[in-house]
Enzyme design. Structure first.
Site, PDB file in Angstrom:
ATOM      1  N   PRO A 130       0.809  -1.222   0.000  1.00 13.48           N
ATOM      2  CA  PRO A 130       0.000   0.000   0.000  1.00 13.48           C
ATOM      3  C   PRO A 130       0.843   1.273   0.000  1.00 13.48           C
ATOM      4  CG  PRO A 130      -0.929  -1.589   1.522  1.00 13.48           C
ATOM      5  CD  PRO A 130       0.384  -2.146   1.078  1.00 13.48           C
ATOM      6  N   CYS A 131       2.056   1.206   0.564  1.00 10.57           N
ATOM      7  CA  CYS A 131       2.921   2.385   0.578  1.00 10.57           C
ATOM      8  C   CYS A 131       3.370   2.748  -0.835  1.00 10.57           C
ATOM      9  CB  CYS A 131       4.140   2.132   1.461  1.00 10.57           C
ATOM     10  SG  CYS A 131       3.741   1.794   3.200  1.00 10.57           S
ATOM     11  N   TRP A 132       3.649   1.743  -1.655  1.00 11.26           N
ATOM     12  CA  TRP A 132       4.042   1.992  -3.046  1.00 11.26           C
ATOM     13  C   TRP A 132       2.836   2.402  -3.867  1.00 11.26           C
ATOM     14  CZ3 TRP A 132       9.073   2.422  -3.251  1.00 11.26           C
ATOM     15  CH2 TRP A 132       9.819   1.763  -2.265  1.00 11.26           C
TER      16      TRP A 132
END
Length: 246
Positions: A130-132
């Site tokens: 989710p961070c990417w």
């Protein structure tokens, strides 16, 4: 009845004063006694378990309250609806200087953005898809980011630069991602106080540094109990518009 016969009837059978032996208990009496003892033990066990459970809940609550204090105080949902806090160093504070290896090669310093508004995005790293996706969403909303007065976006995480570069290539991303393997910069910004991995990784923090090097806005979304690792860029920009300082 004579007085002598009344006295005789009150005397114990044993003239030496010894009590008569107790009558042996029947099997039924022994079973009743055993059941009563077992019932009492069960009651005390239930009470003990209940007390331990209450103490555990109280302990967890105190730990949570303590962690909230360490993470920057009262949380808010702002205009985005996503719960976040503003940690330290906070708005109006000089942003700590840094120089880190970049996924694009070479090194990048905060001083390189002097005279511009740069959005620092601290994130958990390779294990956090989710961070990417967050970086991808920021790139896809680049026009809105620019309209919000942000000149550049730089992400910081704790993985090695070569592995970050490979991940960036796989995801077809162009945003500079800097490697902070010792967490020196993450700790300077206390961005490692808001993740699911304790203080070993960063959480999900956005820090806007103004042209003068001062922090104009900060939002740490990754803290407990929600551990938000992605929010739509437009939602983040809504909080930025409402909470930033000139």
């Amino acid at each position: 009845m004579s007085k002598s016969s009344a006295k005789a009837s009150t005397r114990p059978a044993d003239k030496r004063g010894r009590k008569p032996p107790a009558r042996p208990r029947t099997p039924a009496a022994r079973e009743v006694e055993r059941l009563r003892g077992g019932s009492a033990r069960r009651r005390w066990t239930i009470i003990a378990v209940s007390v331990v459970a209450v103490l555990a809940v109280v302990g967890l609550y105190l730990v949570y309250q303590s962690s909230q204090g360490q993470q920057g105080g009262t949380a808010t949902s702002g205009g985005s609806g996503y719960r976040h806090v503003a940690g330290q160093p906070g708005i109006g504070t000089a942003a700590p200087a840094f120089t880190l290896a970049s996924s694009a090669g070479g090194q990048v310093s905060l001083a390189d953005f002097r005279g511009k508004s740069v959005l620092l995005y601290f994130q958990e790293g390779l294990s956090c898809q989710p961070c990417w996706d967050q970086i991808k969403d920021l790139e896809q909303n680049q026009a809105a980011v620019k309209s919000a007065g942000i000149d550049a976006v730089v992400s910081i995480t704790t993985d090695p630069a070569n592995l970050i570069a490979q991940k960036m290539a796989d995801e077809k991303l162009t945003t500079p991602v800097l490697s902070d393997p010792t967490l020196a910069v993450s700790r300077a910004y206390q961005a490692n106080s808001y993740g699911m991995m304790g203080d070993m990784r960063d959480g999900h923090s956005f820090i806007l540094v103004g042209p003068d090097g001062m922090i104009r806005w900060r939002a740490d979304y990754g803290g407990s109990p929600d551990y938000t690792m992605f929010l739509p860029a437009q939602k983040m920009l809504t909080d930025l518009a409402q909470e930033r300082k000139p």
